[in-house]
Design a protein around this motif. Structure first.
Motif, PDB file in Angstrom:
ATOM      1  N   GLN A  85      60.905  37.141  -3.760  1.00 19.15           N
ATOM      2  CA  GLN A  85      61.812  36.140  -3.211  1.00 19.15           C
ATOM      3  C   GLN A  85      61.186  34.763  -3.401  1.00 19.15           C
ATOM      4  OE1 GLN A  85      62.320  36.350   1.058  1.00 19.15           O
ATOM      5  NE2 GLN A  85      64.428  35.583   0.979  1.00 19.15           N
ATOM      6  N   VAL A  86      62.006  33.782  -3.737  1.00 19.85           N
ATOM      7  CA  VAL A  86      61.532  32.414  -3.952  1.00 19.85           C
ATOM      8  C   VAL A  86      62.167  31.503  -2.921  1.00 19.85           C
ATOM      9  CG1 VAL A  86      61.460  30.457  -5.529  1.00 19.85           C
ATOM     10  CG2 VAL A  86      61.187  32.770  -6.417  1.00 19.85           C
ATOM     11  N   GLY A  87      61.340  30.813  -2.147  1.00 19.18           N
ATOM     12  CA  GLY A  87      61.804  29.807  -1.213  1.00 19.18           C
ATOM     13  C   GLY A  87      62.761  30.328  -0.154  1.00 19.18           C
ATOM     14  N   ARG A  88      62.738  31.625   0.082  1.00 15.94           N
ATOM     15  CA  ARG A  88      63.662  32.247   1.038  1.00 15.94           C
ATOM     16  C   ARG A  88      65.120  31.904   0.703  1.00 15.94           C
ATOM     17  NH1 ARG A  88      60.956  32.143   7.115  1.00 15.94           N
ATOM     18  NH2 ARG A  88      58.916  32.967   6.504  1.00 15.94           N
ATOM     19  N   LEU A  89      65.362  31.728  -0.607  1.00 13.34           N
ATOM     20  CA  LEU A  89      66.708  31.382  -1.094  1.00 13.34           C
ATOM     21  C   LEU A  89      67.187  32.346  -2.174  1.00 13.34           C
ATOM     22  CD1 LEU A  89      66.347  27.508  -1.502  1.00 13.34           C
ATOM     23  CD2 LEU A  89      67.744  28.674   0.187  1.00 13.34           C
ATOM     24  N   TYR A  90      66.253  32.713  -3.060  1.00 13.97           N
ATOM     25  CA  TYR A  90      66.649  33.463  -4.239  1.00 13.97           C
ATOM     26  C   TYR A  90      65.814  34.734  -4.365  1.00 13.97           C
ATOM     27  CZ  TYR A  90      68.374  28.793  -5.227  1.00 13.97           C
ATOM     28  OH  TYR A  90      68.986  27.571  -5.127  1.00 13.97           O
ATOM     29  N   VAL A  91      66.498  35.804  -4.761  1.00 13.93           N
ATOM     30  CA  VAL A  91      65.818  37.047  -5.095  1.00 13.93           C
ATOM     31  C   VAL A  91      65.536  37.028  -6.590  1.00 13.93           C
ATOM     32  CG1 VAL A  91      66.024  39.558  -5.219  1.00 13.93           C
ATOM     33  CG2 VAL A  91      66.924  38.332  -3.237  1.00 13.93           C
ATOM     34  N   VAL A  92      64.283  37.287  -6.962  1.00 10.87           N
ATOM     35  CA  VAL A  92      63.890  37.335  -8.369  1.00 10.87           C
ATOM     36  C   VAL A  92      63.880  38.792  -8.802  1.00 10.87           C
ATOM     37  CG1 VAL A  92      62.148  36.701 -10.069  1.00 10.87           C
ATOM     38  CG2 VAL A  92      62.452  35.301  -8.012  1.00 10.87           C
ATOM     39  N   ALA A  93      64.564  39.074  -9.914  1.00 13.94           N
ATOM     40  CA  ALA A  93      64.625  40.444 -10.411  1.00 13.94           C
ATOM     41  C   ALA A  93      64.417  40.454 -11.916  1.00 13.94           C
ATOM     42  CB  ALA A  93      65.974  41.077 -10.063  1.00 13.94           C
ATOM     43  N   GLU A  94      63.895  41.564 -12.394  1.00 11.02           N
ATOM     44  CA  GLU A  94      63.669  41.737 -13.831  1.00 11.02           C
ATOM     45  C   GLU A  94      64.703  42.704 -14.390  1.00 11.02           C
ATOM     46  OE1 GLU A  94      60.254  43.375 -16.961  1.00 11.02           O
ATOM     47  OE2 GLU A  94      59.951  43.490 -14.786  1.00 11.02           O
ATOM     48  N   GLY A  95      65.304  42.324 -15.503  1.00  6.54           N
ATOM     49  CA  GLY A  95      66.244  43.193 -16.188  1.00  6.54           C
ATOM     50  C   GLY A  95      65.746  43.488 -17.583  1.00  6.54           C
ATOM     51  N   PRO A  96      66.422  44.357 -18.312  1.00  8.90           N
ATOM     52  CA  PRO A  96      65.996  44.693 -19.669  1.00  8.90           C
ATOM     53  C   PRO A  96      66.110  43.529 -20.643  1.00  8.90           C
ATOM     54  CG  PRO A  96      68.154  45.649 -19.181  1.00  8.90           C
ATOM     55  CD  PRO A  96      67.628  45.094 -17.901  1.00  8.90           C
ATOM     56  N   ASP A  97      66.833  42.478 -20.246  1.00 13.96           N
ATOM     57  CA  ASP A  97      67.074  41.367 -21.157  1.00 13.96           C
ATOM     58  C   ASP A  97      66.618  40.036 -20.588  1.00 13.96           C
ATOM     59  OD1 ASP A  97      68.886  41.377 -19.138  1.00 13.96           O
ATOM     60  OD2 ASP A  97      70.668  41.124 -20.388  1.00 13.96           O
ATOM     61  N   GLY A  98      65.756  40.060 -19.575  1.00 16.89           N
ATOM     62  CA  GLY A  98      65.263  38.804 -19.048  1.00 16.89           C
ATOM     63  C   GLY A  98      65.117  38.805 -17.540  1.00 16.89           C
ATOM     64  N   MET A  99      64.998  37.605 -16.997  1.00 15.72           N
ATOM     65  CA  MET A  99      64.778  37.423 -15.566  1.00 15.72           C
ATOM     66  C   MET A  99      66.063  36.937 -14.907  1.00 15.72           C
ATOM     67  SD  MET A  99      61.955  34.972 -13.692  1.00 15.72           S
ATOM     68  CE  MET A  99      62.694  33.434 -14.218  1.00 15.72           C
ATOM     69  N   TYR A 100      66.332  37.482 -13.720  1.00 21.51           N
ATOM     70  CA  TYR A 100      67.532  37.123 -12.971  1.00 21.51           C
ATOM     71  C   TYR A 100      67.136  36.431 -11.673  1.00 21.51           C
ATOM     72  CZ  TYR A 100      70.501  39.983 -15.974  1.00 21.51           C
ATOM     73  OH  TYR A 100      71.189  40.489 -17.047  1.00 21.51           O
ATOM     74  N   LEU A 101      67.842  35.342 -11.360  1.00 25.47           N
ATOM     75  CA  LEU A 101      67.700  34.669 -10.079  1.00 25.47           C
ATOM     76  C   LEU A 101      68.998  34.877  -9.315  1.00 25.47           C
ATOM     77  CD1 LEU A 101      66.029  31.304 -11.181  1.00 25.47           C
ATOM     78  CD2 LEU A 101      64.924  33.263 -10.102  1.00 25.47           C
ATOM     79  N   ILE A 102      68.895  35.481  -8.136  1.00 18.19           N
ATOM     80  CA  ILE A 102      70.073  35.853  -7.360  1.00 18.19           C
ATOM     81  C   ILE A 102      70.095  35.038  -6.076  1.00 18.19           C
ATOM     82  CG2 ILE A 102      71.269  37.745  -6.188  1.00 18.19           C
ATOM     83  CD1 ILE A 102      69.718  39.643  -8.125  1.00 18.19           C
TER      84      ILE A 102
END
Length: 562
Positions: free
Chosen positions: A385-402
């Protein structure tokens, strides 16, 4: 002619203003006013004639916004010399033969009014050559009367020049807008027909300057690239489907891209550009919950329907249609476009270089950019989690910010919609019902929204004196202060404008995790899992993106690995 008001004759026998037929020239002027409103009307009628003639190339030139000159050249089948003058007669047409033909119109024109109406208010020179003849015939008509005629050498097709529009009708001319505004209206007509007929090459010249050219390749994306731009054409989602005998074809924008004006919506019925207020509203319903308030999709859609099922003889300008079954057309439009969005629309992709600069990434988040990259969310591995705002996730094609709040909003919103559609809202009954004391303003809001609040899980019972008894709240608000939740929802309802269920959107917003909430790893995994199951996972109910992707290739390039 003086416009001074004349006394009205008394209603009595023998008065001095008896009923009588209007003179032919007055009839012509009235009829022309219904068909020809401005230079763009002239262009529309002549371009439609060219398309009906099977043209593969149509070029239009206008000067001074079309007030001084409108010139249309096509390579269609042409007009036989002996029919050239007859083409200017009112209600003379090659497209209808009997009353029964009106119920099955397959051409754009059919009323036989275009040339008659244009020549009633301008000077018209018409030259035409069918392919089997060596020379073309021409005729000049001024204000409804033939001035001269003859023969000339020309390529097969038809060439029309319209000069000095409304010169003899100064009252009509003064109501025209500026030449620049009239030129924009002409450009809109040309753009729409270029989008409706991508297999025809269109060109437009404004005051000797090339303005528009389409290749006529038959590829709608190429026509869109010529009318708008190549980047927009590339990101649009293909639409092609049928429902109950109604086929819908074209291109629409993915949820991550929208405009501040509805002028990018072009709708056609059997190839006819229509100005129908109902169809854009139906299209907006397709994008419920996908766009922010006062934002509009880009859409180029052709609705194909059996000619007998649509009445195009509604208005002399032929810009409005009436369907035999409005519901069937609306249902087909919603289902086909929605399925295309579900199948093809994906999360916005941002360039890492742009994201480090900030501007393009912010534009993508606002919805001014974005690109459909996949059919559905891939399997994602939560990183943190970044800044208690976004969930960081890894996918097969890159990085996702949720965006944790927007994503949870979407999940809860769809959960509420399913409950409402099943007419079984999940309730949290209160052990002790609470009395809701209201101000006059709050009482008015409750009265306005009472049925909707009850349908969504707020059990409210009216008491004497303007108070209410609150017996239950929506289950997703369990654990929150019931009265505070009710008043928060009431406060937000007038402010939130979403293309969907406003009450559900506001409740979901208040029930969702907040920006600043610290999530455990298990909570983040569950959030990502449920978002992947959502019908529209890429935007919140208010149209904001729920996630963005930074591609693996972009990361590699940034760190010099590629």
């Amino acid at each position: 002619m003086s416009c001074e008001k004349k006394p009205v004759a008394p209603c009595r026998e023998g008065h001095d203003m008896p009923i009588s037929p209007l003179p032919p020239e007055v009839v012509a002027q009235i009829a022309a006013g219904e068909v020809i409103e401005r230079p763009a009307s002239v262009v529309k009628e002549l371009v439609e004639n060219a398309l009906d003639a099977g043209a593969s190339r149509i070029s239009v030139e206008v000067r001074n916004g079309g007030i001084d000159l409108v010139e249309v050249v096509d390579d269609g089948c042409g007009i036989e010399p002996e029919e050239l003058e007859l083409a200017f007669a009112r209600y003379a047409t090659s497209k209808l033969r009997s009353l029964g033909d009106l119920s099955c119109i397959v051409t754009l024109g059919f009323r036989g009014e275009a040339l008659a109406s244009i020549s009633a208010v301008a000077e018209v020179e018409l030259a035409s050559r069918p392919p089997h003849l060596e020379h073309g015939a021409w005729v000049k008509v001024r204000h409804g009367k033939v001035v001269t005629k003859g023969w000339r050498g020309m390529s097969p097709g038809t060439h029309v020049r319209v000069r000095e529009l409304f010169k003899a009708q100064p009252a009509r001319r003064k109501f025209l807008r500026s030449p620049q505004a009239e030129a924009r209206a002409v450009a809109q007509v040309m753009a729409n027909y270029a989008l409706a007929y991508p297999h025809v090459s269109f060109s437009l010249t404004l005051d000797a300057r090339p303005y528009l050219h389409t290749p006529g390749s038959g590829q709608l994306r190429e026509a869109v690239a010529s009318v708008y731009d190549a980047d927009l054409a590339a990101m649009l989602v293909l639409v092609d489907g049928e429902d109950s005998g109604v086929r819908v074809q074209g291109l629409v924008s993915p949820p991550g891209f929208h405009k501040g004006t509805p002028s990018y919506i072009s709708l056609f019925v059997n190839g006819r550009w229509v100005k129908d207020r109902r169809l854009p509203r139906v299209l907006e319903a397709v994008y419920q919950g996908l766009l922010p308030s006062q934002r509009y999709p880009v859409a180029i859609l052709n609705i194909w329907i059996p000619p007998a099922e649509v009445d195009v003889n509604v208005h002399p300008a032929k810009a409005y249609v009436r369907f035999r079954d409005d519901e069937a057309v609306a249902r087909a439009l919603v289902r086909v476009v929605r399925q295309a969005l579900v199948d093809k629309a994906g999360p916005p992709q941002i360039s890492l270089a742009s994201s480090l600069k900030g501007s393009d990434a912010q534009a993508s988040a606002r919805g001014e950019g974005g690109q459909a990259t996949r059919d559905a969310l891939p399997t994602l591995q939560v990183v943190g989690q970044v800044g208690r705002l976004y969930v960081v996730a890894e996918g097969p094609d890159g990085m996702y910010l949720i965006d944790q709040h927007a994503a949870h909003e979407r999940i809860l919103y769809e959960e509420l919609l399913r409950q409402i559609q099943a007419r079984r809202p999940a309730l949290q009954s209160l052990l002790t019902p609470l009395v809701v004391q209201t101000s006059p303003g709050e009482r008015g809001l409750i009265e306005e929204w009472l049925d909707h609040l009850r349908a969504h899980g707020f059990e409210l019972e009216a008491l004497e004196g303007g108070a209410y008894l609150l017996r239950a709240i929506p289950q997703i608000l369990a654990g929150r202060d019931p009265l505070a939740s009710l008043f928060s929802v009431l406060e937000e309802l007038p402010k939130r404008h979403v293309q969907g269920d406003r009450v559900a959107a506001v409740i979901a917003c208040h029930a969702a995790v907040r920006a600043g909430d610290l999530l455990s790893e298990a909570e983040m995994r569950e959030l990502v899992r449920r978002l992947a199951l959502a019908e529209v996972p890429h935007t919140c109910p208010h149209g904001r993106p729920t996630l963005v992707r930074i591609g693996a290739d972009d990361l590699a390039r940034h760190f010099g690995r590629r």
